[in-house]
Design a protein around this motif. Sequence first.
Motif, mmCIF file in Angstrom:
data_model
loop_
_atom_site.group_PDB
_atom_site.id
_atom_site.type_symbol
_atom_site.label_atom_id
_atom_site.label_comp_id
_atom_site.label_asym_id
_atom_site.label_seq_id
_atom_site.Cartn_x
_atom_site.Cartn_y
_atom_site.Cartn_z
ATOM 1 N N UNK A 24 0.858 -1.191 0.000
ATOM 2 C CA UNK A 24 0.000 0.000 0.000
ATOM 3 C C UNK A 24 0.889 1.234 0.000
ATOM 4 N N UNK A 25 0.622 2.145 -0.937
ATOM 5 C CA UNK A 25 1.396 3.380 -1.033
ATOM 6 C C UNK A 25 0.503 4.550 -0.635
ATOM 7 N N UNK A 26 0.836 5.170 0.490
ATOM 8 C CA UNK A 26 0.073 6.318 0.992
ATOM 9 C C UNK A 26 0.383 7.537 0.111
ATOM 10 N N UNK A 27 -0.601 8.403 -0.150
ATOM 11 C CA UNK A 27 -0.354 9.569 -1.019
ATOM 12 C C UNK A 27 0.751 10.497 -0.522
ATOM 13 N N UNK A 28 0.968 10.560 0.806
ATOM 14 C CA UNK A 28 2.034 11.428 1.322
ATOM 15 C C UNK A 28 3.420 10.934 0.909
ATOM 16 N N UNK A 29 3.524 9.657 0.546
ATOM 17 C CA UNK A 29 4.810 9.139 0.063
ATOM 18 C C UNK A 29 5.247 9.906 -1.177
ATOM 19 N N UNK A 30 4.312 10.136 -2.094
ATOM 20 C CA UNK A 30 4.641 10.848 -3.335
ATOM 21 C C UNK A 30 4.985 12.304 -3.038
ATOM 22 N N UNK A 31 4.290 12.900 -2.083
ATOM 23 C CA UNK A 31 4.559 14.289 -1.735
ATOM 24 C C UNK A 31 5.981 14.453 -1.201
ATOM 25 N N UNK A 32 6.377 13.549 -0.288
ATOM 26 C CA UNK A 32 7.730 13.635 0.264
ATOM 27 C C UNK A 32 8.769 13.380 -0.821
ATOM 28 N N UNK A 33 8.484 12.432 -1.733
ATOM 29 C CA UNK A 33 9.411 12.155 -2.833
ATOM 30 C C UNK A 33 9.615 13.398 -3.695
ATOM 31 N N UNK A 34 8.519 14.125 -3.947
ATOM 32 C CA UNK A 34 8.613 15.350 -4.737
ATOM 33 C C UNK A 34 9.413 16.420 -3.986
ATOM 34 N N UNK A 35 9.176 16.538 -2.673
ATOM 35 C CA UNK A 35 9.914 17.520 -1.881
ATOM 36 C C UNK A 35 11.403 17.192 -1.859
ATOM 37 N N UNK A 36 11.734 15.907 -1.765
ATOM 38 C CA UNK A 36 13.135 15.489 -1.790
ATOM 39 C C UNK A 36 13.795 15.868 -3.107
#
Length: 253
Positions: A24-36
């Motif tokens: 399961x991939x939580x949507x905040x995972x993508x947000x943090x990846x983008x911020x990184x």
Amino acid sequence: MFLFQVPPPTRFDLRFSIAGIPVRVHPLFWLIAILFGSSSNSIIDLLTWIIAIFVSILIHELGHAFAMRRYGQGSQIILHFAGGLTVPESISWGSGYASVGITANQQIFISLAGPFAGFLLAGFVLAVSAALGGTIIPNFIFGFIPFPLVLIPIGGQILNSLVMSLLWISIFWGLINLAPVIPLDGGTVARYILIQTDPLNGLRTSLWVSVITGMAVAFAGLVFLKSTYMAILFGLLAFQSFQALQGGAGRGY
């Protein structure tokens, strides 16, 4: 440790399975990846970074999951804002459910399986790069952390950017994850080793090791890597270990 708790499901979660292991991939995972990847020089670098961080963390968690399966423990993988979690699943036992008994040494193996799965990924990426005619230049960060530079004559910016991102995450963050900071993999390993060698005070010692190491990594991340995220993350982990000490965790009587 609130940073590494299972986040509640959302309707925006991405769900799939690999070899029977639910992911399961939580949507905040993508947000943090983008911020990184926000400091990327181009949209291509940002996209390859997001792909690399997804693949690398997933491989890391699959290492834990397959190690658990080796000992008869089922699990599910959750990618979230703080990285990833491999969560043990209860098995049916009579009229209810129970957890598989994992020994200390087995838990150490499971903890190490994640970072070393990442190192295997890095080795695979280097092997493929060499097979494609790429040039591999030995390199070290801070003079001791191996981080080879790779130049591939095909694929252009996209492939070269993806390769370097995969190597960076698999090697550097794999090594960082081995730091003896609870609840990272290195912290889990240190805790089980110290408890076995000193059943009375081992847990308390592991918490002090976690506090000191966490503060040191936070400082190094801020000063040498200019990473505010790394400083905040390890600062919080060190603080949580200190709170556990203040609460009497691991105190022998």
